[in-house]
Design an enzyme around this catalytic site. Structure first.
Site, PDB file in Angstrom:
ATOM      1  N   GLY A   1       8.008  28.500  38.178  1.00 16.54           N
ATOM      2  CA  GLY A   1       9.185  28.765  37.358  1.00 16.54           C
ATOM      3  C   GLY A   1       8.846  28.935  35.886  1.00 16.54           C
ATOM      4  O   GLY A   1       9.528  29.672  35.168  1.00 16.54           O
TER       5      GLY A   1
ATOM      6  N   ALA B   1       9.274  24.533  38.428  1.00 13.47           N
ATOM      7  CA  ALA B   1      10.448  23.752  38.843  1.00 13.47           C
ATOM      8  C   ALA B   1      10.071  22.281  39.014  1.00 13.47           C
ATOM      9  O   ALA B   1       8.928  21.952  39.296  1.00 13.47           O
ATOM     10  CB  ALA B   1      10.973  24.303  40.162  1.00 13.47           C
TER      11      ALA B   1
ATOM     12  N   GLU C   1       7.861  32.380  35.512  1.00 11.33           N
ATOM     13  CA  GLU C   1       9.047  33.239  35.641  1.00 11.33           C
ATOM     14  C   GLU C   1       9.852  33.254  34.340  1.00 11.33           C
ATOM     15  O   GLU C   1      10.365  34.295  33.932  1.00 11.33           O
ATOM     16  CB  GLU C   1       9.910  32.767  36.812  1.00 11.33           C
ATOM     17  CG  GLU C   1       9.203  33.064  38.130  1.00 11.33           C
ATOM     18  CD  GLU C   1       9.978  32.589  39.342  1.00 11.33           C
ATOM     19  OE1 GLU C   1      10.221  31.367  39.426  1.00 11.33           O
ATOM     20  OE2 GLU C   1      10.345  33.424  40.176  1.00 11.33           O
TER      21      GLU C   1
ATOM     22  N   GLU D   1       3.955  28.728  44.634  1.00  7.79           N
ATOM     23  CA  GLU D   1       5.052  28.440  45.566  1.00  7.79           C
ATOM     24  C   GLU D   1       4.648  28.482  47.039  1.00  7.79           C
ATOM     25  O   GLU D   1       5.119  27.673  47.834  1.00  7.79           O
ATOM     26  CB  GLU D   1       6.217  29.411  45.336  1.00  7.79           C
ATOM     27  CG  GLU D   1       7.040  29.102  44.098  1.00  7.79           C
ATOM     28  CD  GLU D   1       6.445  29.621  42.798  1.00  7.79           C
ATOM     29  OE1 GLU D   1       5.280  30.078  42.803  1.00  7.79           O
ATOM     30  OE2 GLU D   1       7.131  29.576  41.763  1.00  7.79           O
TER      31      GLU D   1
END
Ligand code: NAD
Length: 718
Positions: A102, A61, A105, A125
């Site tokens: 992310g 992210a 992911e 994270e």
């Protein structure tokens, strides 16, 4: 274009193009979704490959988007990942470089994954007080198992794809181009009729999941040191076993949202940005010339010199270690050897690497040996006359253009620079003990320090793995100057009725790694005594801290003498309360005519914290520090300030500066208070009146312009 699209013989190539690391910004997410839709709509496309650059598949992210809400803008990452997984045509992730958060992911949402062996895989994270929030906690265990997933998600550690080869996470791990591997893999899929395979359809199997999770839970809670995210990460991963995929992702979402709103995550994110900001110095740019640093010399092989020498050797730089006396040199070298041998014994370092590092350090008694050094760091006794002699000598032997640095903790770097005929080449490099372990480095910019010298020091700091913070010249620079009123409060509270263990326990309860008395016992009480004596001489009206002085007069210098504020059993570090100390405190209270009172823990904590904050505000208004967040970095990386509180200035801003001022007023009304110590800094008053906090990472001459600052360097306190 954030995503380059091309159709190559029936394979749609979606190449992320958001340099430097393909952070999943809103634009990139939009680009990916549009490219996916295009590929799905094109009947000529049979399979889809998603890939990035050599540096990064995707680093995850774009956390700058957390602040303004763009992070949630459509397509929100979880929805994007679901769209990839739902695709009717097989999607292959071709992974090289960083594949994190992310980014990982997104790869997990793809049906197949091929990776280069050295690709960096991580869910970092937790380091920001979060958990993966785009179904990573549910998909990873389905591929690498409960244990493997928990290890990665709870630690935030980075591993290479090669270490995960053989798990269903990767369909192929290659030493060559991931694009070639993806091409080859697509050919194979073609032979099978282009099947899709969705991770959500797999089950997490573990023979004794509950027992394992119970065991892991206690380990994590013990290691988390007050941080919530690791435990919550476990909860999310546990849902992958006990719940359906759909329920599991709902659990993950709930935990993610709670953490996102938590003060812990806000603090950790602040710390992340603060560290980045600290490396930026107004006036210095990428174009500021830098000097080449290939050889280093360190003068003084004592506590600090040895550690400093190791810091450079660890980064592969040859170091000459200079001493005045043979036995001090021998002791220093023996200490270095012992440290490396210990690291080998503990399995932290390979024997040949330890030998290589040791060999990079050359002992010498001859200043001539420093003639070739590009950077010379002085770490001799804290005595201005000795420093003068050393710098005069260095000025004589050092080659032109060499940078001369002092590791002084308290002396005036401008004065030290003046001992040479090249003050522009002089600055302070204030390491923290143990210098080879502690991350913080205060880079002290003296009045005449040249910009290229400062720029070089900042990049040398990075090279040796330090977090550098620029400070101007003042007594104690940033960290120790703030610590001074903090330590004074701790001592005043003893006079008023607290015990060392109560003070330590209270602030450790707030999250500090160590309270002021345990910390002083570790650092050596003689160090602060030495500084106090100088302060007494410089400020004749100053209040004498008799309890602390008497502790030192008894030779109770702390752990190294087996006793200080506590006593210590041989070979152990446990701080044991000592009635001798209690008796001294009682006597001094009596001499002061004090009626001991019980201090609430909240008072102890706030007095310690707000004394840091008020001094920090003065440091800012004097222009000694560039920005408030730099003070947070100093305390987080050098003084054991709890990470989850984000540093003293951030914490005070969260509490509200008006509230901080009200508490300070209360403390000032205490008849035993030093009135001067609670006089609020002008900056603090101004910000509190405006209802503001300390600017987090605004540069000195920032656009908000709420404070005028001088360039660090000039002012000397007291
Ligand atoms: P130390 O007493 O352990 O070591 C100083 C060394 O310097 C001794 O080995 C001594 O023999 C050597 N020395 C003295 N004069 C010399 C000369 N003319 N030429 C070469 N070597 C000489 O001291 P330390 O704790 O390592 O502190 C060194 C400096 O680092 C001081 O300025 C101190 O304020 C600063 N500092 C100390 C700490 C700490 O925690 N100890 C932390 C940060 C900075």
């Amino acid at each position: 274009m954030t995503v380059n699209y091309k159709n190559e013989s029936g394979i749609a190539w979606l190449t992320m193009n958001n340099p430097p690391l393909n952070a999943l910004s809103h634009a990139l997410r939009q680009g990916l979704l549009a490219a996916l839709d295009r590929a799905l709509a094109d009947p000529k496309v049979r399979a889809i490959v998603v890939t990035g650059s050599e540096r990064a598949f995707s680093s995850g992210a774009d956390i700058r988007e957390f602040a303004d809400g763009t992070f949630y803008a459509d397509p929100f990452l979880p929805a994007l990942v679901e769209a990839f997984e739902a695709a009717s045509k097989p999607v292959i992730a071709a992974i090289g470089g960083a594949c994190m958060g992310g980014g990982l992911e997104l790869a997990l949402g793809c049906h197949y994954r091929v990776a280069r062996g050295d690709a960096k895989i991580a869910f970092p994270e937790v380091k920001l007080g979060l958990i993966p929030g785009a179904q990573g906690t549910q998909r990873l265990p389905r591929l690498v198992g409960l244990e493997g997933a928990l290890n990665l998600i709870v630690s935030g550690a980075t591993v290479t794809a090669a270490t995960l080869a053989g798990t269903p996470l990767f369909d192929s791990v290659t030493n060559d181009s991931p694009a070639d591997a993806a091409r080859e893999f697509a050919r194979k899929l073609g032979k099978q009729g282009y099947p899709v395979r969705r991770v959500r359809d797999l089950a997490v199997t573990h023979p004794q999941a509950e027992a394992f999770l119970q065991f892991a839970r206690s380990g994590i809670n013990a290691a988390a040191r007050g941080l919530a995210a690791p435990g919550r990460a476990l909860e999310a991963v546990a849902a992958s076993v006990s719940q359906s995929f759909t329920d599991g992702i709902a659990t993950e979402r709930k935990i993610f949202s709670e953490l996102m709103a938590s003060s812990e995550s806000q603090a950790l994110r602040h710390a992340f940005f603060a560290e980045r900001a600290a490396s930026k110095v107004p006036g210095l740019t990428d174009k500021t010339p830098q000097r080449k640093i290939e050889r280093v010399a360190v003068v003084g092989a004592g506590t600090m010199g040895g550690g400093i020498a190791m810091s450079f050797a660890n980064a592969g730089l040859p170091v000459t270690l200079l001493e005045a006396r043979q036995e001090a040199l021998d002791r220093g070298i023996a200490g270095i050897r012992k440290f490396y041998e210990g690291a080998v014994a503990k399995g932290k370092l390979k024997a040949d690497e330890a030998r290589r590092r040791g060999e990079l350090i050359t002992p010498s008694l001859d200043y001539g040996a420093a003639a070739k050094a590009d950077l010379i760091i002085e770490a001799v006794f804290e005595d201005i006359e000795i420093k003068k002699a050393v710098f005069r000598e260095l000025d004589r032997v050092a080659k032109r253009g060499a940078i001369l640095a002092s590791n002084t903790s308290t002396l005036d770097v401008d004065v030290i620079a003046g001992f040479t005929k090249r003050p522009g080449d002089v600055l302070g490099l204030h390491f923290f003990s143990p210098a080879n372990v502690m991350r913080l480095l205060e880079v002290v910019r003296a009045k005449k320090t040249r910009p290229d010298v400062l720029a070089t020091a900042m990049s040398v700091a990075r090279r040796i793995g330090k977090t550098a913070v620029v400070s101007g010249v003042c007594d104690g620079f940033i960290g120790n100057r703030m610590l001074d009123p903090y330590a004074q409060q701790a001592l005043l509270m003893l006079e008023e009725g607290a015990s060392p263990q109560q003070v330590d326990r209270a602030i450790e309860g707030f999250g500090f790694a160590m309270g002021p008395f345990r910390m002083s016992d570790l650092a050596g009480n003689d160090i602060s005594w030495h500084i106090r004596k100088r302060h007494y001489a410089e400020h004749p009206k100053m209040r004498h801290m008799r309890i602390a002085d008497r502790i030192c007069e008894l030779g109770r210098f702390g752990q190294k003498t087996g006793m200080g504020w506590y006593r210590y059993e041989a070979g152990k570090r446990d701080a044991i309360p000592d009635p001798v100390v209690d008796a001294i405190i009682d006597e001094e209270r009596e001499a002061l005519g004090m009626n001991a009172r019980r201090l609430p823990d909240a008072e102890i904590v706030d007095r310690l914290l707000y004394s840091l904050v008020n001094e920090g505000a003065k440091i800012l208004e004097e222009g000694i520090a560039l920005r408030a967040s730099d003070l947070d970095v100093v305390y987080l990386t050098g003084y054991g300030f709890p990470l989850q509180r984000g540093g003293p200035m951030f914490h005070a801003s969260q509490v509200g500066l008006g509230q901080v001022l009200r508490r300070m007023k209360q403390f000032a009304s205490n008849p035993h208070a030093e009135p001067a110590s609670w006089k609020p800094a002008k900056l603090l008053l101004r910000l509190a009146t405006a209802g503001r906090g300390f600017d987090d990472s605004a540069p000195a001459a920032g656009p908000r312009g709420t404070r005028t600052r001088k360039r660090p360097g000039g002012k000397r306190r007291g």
